[in-house]
Design an enzyme around this catalytic site. Structure first.
Site, mmCIF file in Angstrom:
data_model
loop_
_atom_site.group_PDB
_atom_site.id
_atom_site.type_symbol
_atom_site.label_atom_id
_atom_site.label_comp_id
_atom_site.label_asym_id
_atom_site.label_seq_id
_atom_site.Cartn_x
_atom_site.Cartn_y
_atom_site.Cartn_z
ATOM 1 N N HIS A 33 1.096 -1.551 -0.066
ATOM 2 C CA HIS A 33 0.263 -0.071 0.097
ATOM 3 C C HIS A 33 1.323 0.904 0.352
ATOM 4 C CE1 HIS A 33 1.155 -0.847 3.805
ATOM 5 N NE2 HIS A 33 0.768 0.516 4.591
ATOM 6 N N HIS A 35 1.717 3.749 1.919
ATOM 7 C CA HIS A 35 1.947 4.168 3.324
ATOM 8 C C HIS A 35 3.065 5.412 3.116
ATOM 9 C CE1 HIS A 35 -2.434 3.751 5.922
ATOM 10 N NE2 HIS A 35 -2.282 4.294 4.145
ATOM 11 N N ASP A 37 5.525 4.548 5.434
ATOM 12 C CA ASP A 37 6.843 3.557 5.571
ATOM 13 C C ASP A 37 6.834 2.391 4.649
ATOM 14 O OD1 ASP A 37 4.224 2.650 6.672
ATOM 15 O OD2 ASP A 37 4.360 1.964 8.048
ATOM 16 N N HIS A 110 -6.547 -2.728 5.411
ATOM 17 C CA HIS A 110 -6.086 -1.174 5.767
ATOM 18 C C HIS A 110 -6.939 -0.284 5.653
ATOM 19 C CE1 HIS A 110 -3.197 0.063 8.137
ATOM 20 N NE2 HIS A 110 -2.350 0.537 6.549
ATOM 21 N N HIS A 239 6.574 -5.530 11.481
ATOM 22 C CA HIS A 239 5.849 -4.016 11.334
ATOM 23 C C HIS A 239 4.941 -3.747 13.071
ATOM 24 C CE1 HIS A 239 3.004 -0.868 10.116
ATOM 25 N NE2 HIS A 239 3.790 -0.785 9.258
#
Length: 278
Positions: A33, A35, A37, A110, A239
């Protein structure tokens, strides 16, 4: 060999240098995805690949919006100086089919478009028995190779030697599952069934289960329960929230449910043995 990335966070290229992984090798990336990070290593990595005169295509798979993200930073930074082939994923299923392995995308739970991935090797040839081949009069050389790959061969005297007479049944290939960021889902549980390795996010400990659910993440025990129910070989927790300077507390929770659990760390290496070596 080929390099396969699952996500590309900040510091990726630095870790590549430390691990002596070349920037010009055959490479595929599977982004879960968009994001920061999980993708902010891409600008620097692509710039470095350009400076090092990479000439091979870079294949990147990921959610819708990936192409716009790469175009945005490339328009400012310049480049890339090589071909970047982007495949945006819009539905579950096989996203890459190769001669040795396939990669399947499974919808994650998510924020925004998010994907989990399953890398499944094709079945490997069974064990070849040289003694049986010699006993049947097969000379060492190309005919052995053909037999190993499932082909029946004809000898000079006209006899046919069948592959199954000198080669065991095919062995299953390795299966590696990467959750990305997600709450536990039935789709991921089904996809992880029988995996050799499940790399599952475990952002929070069990006391923060409500926060995990609110933020669409998983707790350490939820990850361990997926591993147990799916019957995986090894669970790798990743994570981990920065609120845990010592992740051993999470490991303690996980092993109560699934003993064969480890915590991911930079430059961790796992050796995955095959069922039988030839």
């Amino acid at each position: 060999g080929e390099i396969i990335f699952f996500d590309c966070g900040e510091g990726t290229q630095r870790r590549m240098v430390e691990a002596h992984i070349g920037f010009r090798r055959r490479t595929k990336m599977f982004i879960s995805h968009l994001h920061g990070d999980h993708v902010l290593g891409l600008p620097g990595l692509i710039q470095s690949m350009t400076l090092l005169q990479r000439d091979r295509p870079l294949h990147i798979y990921g959610p819708e919006g990936l192409a716009a993200f790469i175009q945005a930073f490339s328009s400012v930074l310049g480049g890339p100086g090589f071909t970047v082939k982007i495949c945006e994923i819009s539905s579950e299923g096989i996203v890459f089919q190769g001669s040795e392995y396939d990669v399947m995308a499974v919808e994650a739970d998510h924020d925004g478009p998010s994907w989990s991935y399953v890398l499944a090797e094709h079945p490997r040839p069974g064990r070849f028995h040289p003694g049986k081949a010699r006993a049947l009069g097969v000379p060492e050389g190309p005919l052995w190779g053909r037999l190993q790959h499932g082909e029946d061969v004809e000898l000079r005297d006209g006899r046919i030697v069948k592959s199954r007479d000198v080669v065991d049944a095919p062995r299953g290939g390795l299966k590696i599952v990467y959750s990305g960021d997600t709450r536990p889902t039935e789709g991921l549980l089904e996809a992880a069934s029988g995996a050799d390795v499940l790399i599952h996010e475990a952002t929070f400990d069990d006391s923060l289960a409500c926060k995990a659910d609110e933020n669409r993440h998983s707790t350490v025990t939820q990850a361990a329960e997926v591993a147990k129910e799916a019957g995986v070989g090894t669970l790798v927790l990743t994570h981990i929230s920065s609120r845990y300077p010592d992740a051993s507390v999470l490991l303690e929770e996980a092993v109560k449910v699934f003993p064969n659990t480890i915590i991911a760390e930079d430059l961790l290496e796992l050796e995955l043995p095959l069922d039988e070596l030839q």
